[in-house]
Design a protein around this motif. Structure first.
Motif, PDB file in Angstrom:
ATOM      1  N   GLU A  39      38.618  43.318  45.036  1.00  0.00           N
ATOM      2  CA  GLU A  39      40.047  43.026  44.855  1.00  0.00           C
ATOM      3  C   GLU A  39      40.250  41.736  44.067  1.00  0.00           C
ATOM      4  OE1 GLU A  39      43.531  41.718  47.850  1.00  0.00           O
ATOM      5  OE2 GLU A  39      42.520  43.599  48.363  1.00  0.00           O
ATOM      6  N   ASN A  40      39.467  40.706  44.394  1.00  0.00           N
ATOM      7  CA  ASN A  40      39.581  39.431  43.696  1.00  0.00           C
ATOM      8  C   ASN A  40      39.142  39.557  42.239  1.00  0.00           C
ATOM      9  OD1 ASN A  40      39.999  36.538  43.551  1.00  0.00           O
ATOM     10  ND2 ASN A  40      37.768  36.384  43.481  1.00  0.00           N
ATOM     11  N   LYS A  43      41.671  41.104  39.872  1.00  0.00           N
ATOM     12  CA  LYS A  43      42.697  40.165  39.417  1.00  0.00           C
ATOM     13  C   LYS A  43      42.231  39.396  38.184  1.00  0.00           C
ATOM     14  CE  LYS A  43      44.499  39.452  44.059  1.00  0.00           C
ATOM     15  NZ  LYS A  43      44.595  38.503  45.175  1.00  0.00           N
ATOM     16  N   LYS A  44      40.914  39.327  38.011  1.00  0.00           N
ATOM     17  CA  LYS A  44      40.334  38.613  36.861  1.00  0.00           C
ATOM     18  C   LYS A  44      39.869  39.587  35.787  1.00  0.00           C
ATOM     19  CE  LYS A  44      39.285  34.865  39.791  1.00  0.00           C
ATOM     20  NZ  LYS A  44      38.629  33.843  40.337  1.00  0.00           N
TER      21      LYS A  44
END
Length: 75
Positions: A39-40, A43-44
């Motif tokens: 998920e993190n 975002k990138k």
């Protein structure tokens, strides 16, 4: 070779692995799930699971992280 001159640096195992370690540091937890990492990284703009898995294998082979389903621990 860890990084090829023809490879995009943003998808290399070293770069993605550093993002995983940064997330572990920022969360201040002993463990984190693979889903939180994915998920993190989404975002990138790292959306390929191939890059995530290769980065995790790189960190594991360097004895920086350890796995115990479904968690990843920083050693």
């Amino acid at each position: 070779m860890l990084v090829s001159k023809d490879e995009n640096i943003k998808t290399s195992a070293v770069y993605v692995g550093s993002l995983v370690l940064q997330q572990l540091k920022e969360t201040k937890k002993d463990k984190i799930t693979i889903f939180e990492i994915a998920e993190n990284l989404q975002k990138k703009n790292i959306i390929s699971y191939r890059h995530i898995i290769i980065a995790l294998m790189f960190l594991y082979s360097c004895k920086i992280i350890d796995f115990k389903e479904p968690y990843i621990y920083k050693i």
